[in-house]
Design a protein around this motif. Sequence first.
Motif, PDB file in Angstrom:
ATOM      1  N   UNK A   1       0.819  -1.209   0.000  1.00  0.00           N
ATOM      2  CA  UNK A   1       0.000   0.000   0.000  1.00  0.00           C
ATOM      3  C   UNK A   1       0.855   1.262   0.000  1.00  0.00           C
ATOM      4  N   UNK A   2       1.988   1.232   0.679  1.00  0.00           N
ATOM      5  CA  UNK A   2       2.880   2.397   0.645  1.00  0.00           C
ATOM      6  C   UNK A   2       3.351   2.666  -0.784  1.00  0.00           C
ATOM      7  N   UNK A   3       3.710   1.626  -1.506  1.00  0.00           N
ATOM      8  CA  UNK A   3       4.113   1.797  -2.901  1.00  0.00           C
ATOM      9  C   UNK A   3       2.952   2.313  -3.744  1.00  0.00           C
ATOM     10  N   UNK A   4       1.734   1.816  -3.462  1.00  0.00           N
ATOM     11  CA  UNK A   4       0.559   2.260  -4.207  1.00  0.00           C
ATOM     12  C   UNK A   4       0.268   3.732  -3.929  1.00  0.00           C
ATOM     13  N   UNK A   5       0.454   4.163  -2.686  1.00  0.00           N
ATOM     14  CA  UNK A   5       0.275   5.574  -2.355  1.00  0.00           C
ATOM     15  C   UNK A   5       1.245   6.433  -3.159  1.00  0.00           C
ATOM     16  N   UNK A   6       2.498   6.001  -3.253  1.00  0.00           N
ATOM     17  CA  UNK A   6       3.485   6.751  -4.030  1.00  0.00           C
ATOM     18  C   UNK A   6       3.064   6.863  -5.492  1.00  0.00           C
TER      19      UNK A   6
ATOM     20  N   UNK B   1       2.607   7.927   5.811  1.00  0.00           N
ATOM     21  CA  UNK B   1       1.291   8.192   5.233  1.00  0.00           C
ATOM     22  C   UNK B   1       0.806   9.582   5.644  1.00  0.00           C
ATOM     23  N   UNK B   2       1.077   9.987   6.884  1.00  0.00           N
ATOM     24  CA  UNK B   2       0.711  11.339   7.302  1.00  0.00           C
ATOM     25  C   UNK B   2       1.356  12.380   6.401  1.00  0.00           C
ATOM     26  N   UNK B   3       2.605  12.173   6.040  1.00  0.00           N
ATOM     27  CA  UNK B   3       3.303  13.126   5.181  1.00  0.00           C
ATOM     28  C   UNK B   3       2.683  13.191   3.789  1.00  0.00           C
ATOM     29  N   UNK B   4       2.163  12.062   3.308  1.00  0.00           N
ATOM     30  CA  UNK B   4       1.617  11.988   1.949  1.00  0.00           C
ATOM     31  C   UNK B   4       0.172  12.442   1.853  1.00  0.00           C
TER      32      UNK B   4
ATOM     33  N   UNK C   1       0.451  19.979  16.805  1.00  0.00           N
ATOM     34  CA  UNK C   1       1.747  20.564  16.475  1.00  0.00           C
ATOM     35  C   UNK C   1       2.658  19.513  15.839  1.00  0.00           C
ATOM     36  N   UNK C   2       2.622  18.294  16.368  1.00  0.00           N
ATOM     37  CA  UNK C   2       3.418  17.216  15.788  1.00  0.00           C
ATOM     38  C   UNK C   2       2.938  16.870  14.378  1.00  0.00           C
ATOM     39  N   UNK C   3       1.623  16.823  14.198  1.00  0.00           N
ATOM     40  CA  UNK C   3       1.065  16.528  12.881  1.00  0.00           C
ATOM     41  C   UNK C   3       1.423  17.610  11.874  1.00  0.00           C
ATOM     42  N   UNK C   4       1.349  18.860  12.293  1.00  0.00           N
ATOM     43  CA  UNK C   4       1.691  19.971  11.404  1.00  0.00           C
ATOM     44  C   UNK C   4       3.175  19.960  11.047  1.00  0.00           C
ATOM     45  N   UNK C   5       3.993  19.416  11.925  1.00  0.00           N
ATOM     46  CA  UNK C   5       5.409  19.281  11.610  1.00  0.00           C
ATOM     47  C   UNK C   5       5.658  18.303  10.478  1.00  0.00           C
ATOM     48  N   UNK C   6       4.745  17.338  10.312  1.00  0.00           N
ATOM     49  CA  UNK C   6       4.859  16.356   9.239  1.00  0.00           C
ATOM     50  C   UNK C   6       4.173  16.809   7.961  1.00  0.00           C
TER      51      UNK C   6
END
Length: 311
Positions: free
Chosen positions: A151-156, A187-190, A215-220
């Motif tokens: 799934x990570x490859x599919x997201x890319x 996945x959060x970054x994507x 704040x942590x999520x916004x950092x990503x």
Amino acid sequence: MSQSTDPTAAVTPPLPLIVSAGEALIDLVTGGGNAWHAHPGGAAWNVARACAALGVPSAFAGAVGQDNFGDDLKRESDAAGLDLRFLQQLPAPTLIAVVYSATPPAYRFLGENSADLLFDPAQLPDGWLSQARWMHVGGISLSRWPLADTLLALIDHAKAAGVKISFDPNARITHRHPDYPAVFERVLRAADLIKFSDEDLDFFYPKTTEEEALRLLRGLNHDVPIVITRGAQGATLYHSAGTVNLPTFPVQVADTVGAGDALCAGLLVSATRRPEAIWTEHLRVGLKAAAVACAHAGAYAPTQADLDAMS
């Protein structure tokens, strides 16, 4: 001389606008004593089914077994109007969630060497990435290997093709896997849309305030819209224009099964139909879909008529 056309010739259906990738499973729920009840489910499958019920061409992308449970999921997928070209039936067992206690809730998964792990995106229809507007991911699929890497490859690939990514982690015991945090962060970054319940936020960010977690999520991912659902208290939208709290739509609650999946479907359907609208409007549609789901027993998939009937 003009050629005649055969009116009985098969017409290839259009490719879906929303694809939800991950797990479809059977919820095997205790009925007390020796009684058990089997229900088709799985977070990714529920979201796909709800998107289709709301009238947008949709598909569940994943694998089930060539067994009676896989047959049930295929039949229900067909009845829901999902594009069956994205559902793979493989010679392995269907993933099962055993809910062995209703109060308090307790469950475990039977999924060693199960069919979901063998999903092969290379078998999906040609050209689907050029048609899809959104791909939804989450649930337990991203914490099960080798499916998580698939799934990570599919997201890319989807991101490279311009498909937007929706992510609902949907916290479960499988997310305790030591390799999951790296997947979660990637996945959060994507993601182009992130949805948490308040319980999810507590699970993934324990002993952390919501402000600190944001704040942590916004950092990503600085600009992504983030939806935090709060059950009967409604939901909060964090986006570039600020923070908005929206109430639920009042209904007589039958149960809350599938409400989060219905909310995700409402968000995705609204964003697909009206990409120019603001996220506050999309969230209102999502909250309306969640309310309709709560007014029905089980993982009910709201229709557009259901939403139109609500004030």
